[in-house]
Scaffold this motif. Structure first.
Motif, PDB file in Angstrom:
ATOM      1  N   GLU A   8       0.826  -1.206   0.000  1.00  0.00           N
ATOM      2  CA  GLU A   8       0.000   0.000   0.000  1.00  0.00           C
ATOM      3  C   GLU A   8       0.863   1.260   0.000  1.00  0.00           C
ATOM      4  O   GLU A   8       0.579   2.217  -0.726  1.00  0.00           O
ATOM      5  CB  GLU A   8      -0.919  -0.011   1.224  1.00  0.00           C
ATOM      6  CG  GLU A   8      -1.936   1.097   1.235  1.00  0.00           C
ATOM      7  CD  GLU A   8      -2.868   1.002   2.434  1.00  0.00           C
ATOM      8  OE1 GLU A   8      -3.435   2.054   2.783  1.00  0.00           O
ATOM      9  OE2 GLU A   8      -3.021  -0.089   3.010  1.00  0.00           O
ATOM     10  N   HIS A  11       2.405   1.724  -3.422  1.00  0.00           N
ATOM     11  CA  HIS A  11       1.398   2.208  -4.361  1.00  0.00           C
ATOM     12  C   HIS A  11       1.165   3.710  -4.169  1.00  0.00           C
ATOM     13  O   HIS A  11       1.028   4.457  -5.143  1.00  0.00           O
ATOM     14  CB  HIS A  11       0.084   1.437  -4.171  1.00  0.00           C
ATOM     15  CG  HIS A  11      -1.020   1.910  -5.061  1.00  0.00           C
ATOM     16  ND1 HIS A  11      -1.005   1.731  -6.430  1.00  0.00           N
ATOM     17  CD2 HIS A  11      -2.169   2.584  -4.792  1.00  0.00           C
ATOM     18  CE1 HIS A  11      -2.094   2.264  -6.947  1.00  0.00           C
ATOM     19  NE2 HIS A  11      -2.817   2.790  -5.962  1.00  0.00           N
ATOM     20  N   MET A  12       1.129   4.172  -2.907  1.00  0.00           N
ATOM     21  CA  MET A  12       0.928   5.601  -2.640  1.00  0.00           C
ATOM     22  C   MET A  12       2.125   6.422  -3.124  1.00  0.00           C
ATOM     23  O   MET A  12       1.962   7.510  -3.666  1.00  0.00           O
ATOM     24  CB  MET A  12       0.699   5.835  -1.150  1.00  0.00           C
ATOM     25  CG  MET A  12      -0.668   5.396  -0.687  1.00  0.00           C
ATOM     26  SD  MET A  12      -1.004   5.501   1.096  1.00  0.00           S
ATOM     27  CE  MET A  12       0.093   6.665   1.721  1.00  0.00           C
TER      28      MET A  12
END
Length: 81
Positions: A8, A11-12
Motif C-alpha cells: 500500500e 502504491h501511494m
C-alpha cells in the motif's frame, strides 16, 4: 509492517505527486527570516528587561539598605531611678 502494508505504501509513493508552487523556497526563506528577526527582537527585549530589573534592584538596595537593622523607635523603660 505486514506485506500488504508495504504494498500500500509503495502504491501511494508511485502515484502522482502534487505540484509544488514555484515560489515555495522564496516564501519559506522570507518566513524564516521574519521568525528569526522576531526571535532576536524578543531576546533583546528580554535582556533589556532583565538589565532594567537588575538596575532597579541595585538602586533600591543602595537607598533602602535592607541589610542594616532599623533604629529602635522607642527607648527601653528606665526602672529603679
Amino acid at each position: 509492517m505486514s506485506r500488504s502494508g508495504e504494498d500500500e505504501v509503495r502504491h501511494m509513493l508511485d502515484g502522482p505527486h502534487p505540484q509544488v508552487p514555484a515560489d515555495l523556497a522564496q516564501r519559506a526563506a522570507e518566513r524564516g527570516a521574519r521568525l528569526l528577526h522576531r526571535r532576536r527582537l524578543a531576546r533583546r527585549l528580554m535582556l533589556l528587561l532583565a538589565f532594567a530589573a537588575v538596575v532597579a534592584f541595585t538602586v533600591w538596595a543602595v537607598t533602602a539598605q535592607p541589610w542594616q537593622v532599623p533604629p529602635a523607635e522607642t527607648t527601653p523603660p528606665l526602672d529603679g531611678w
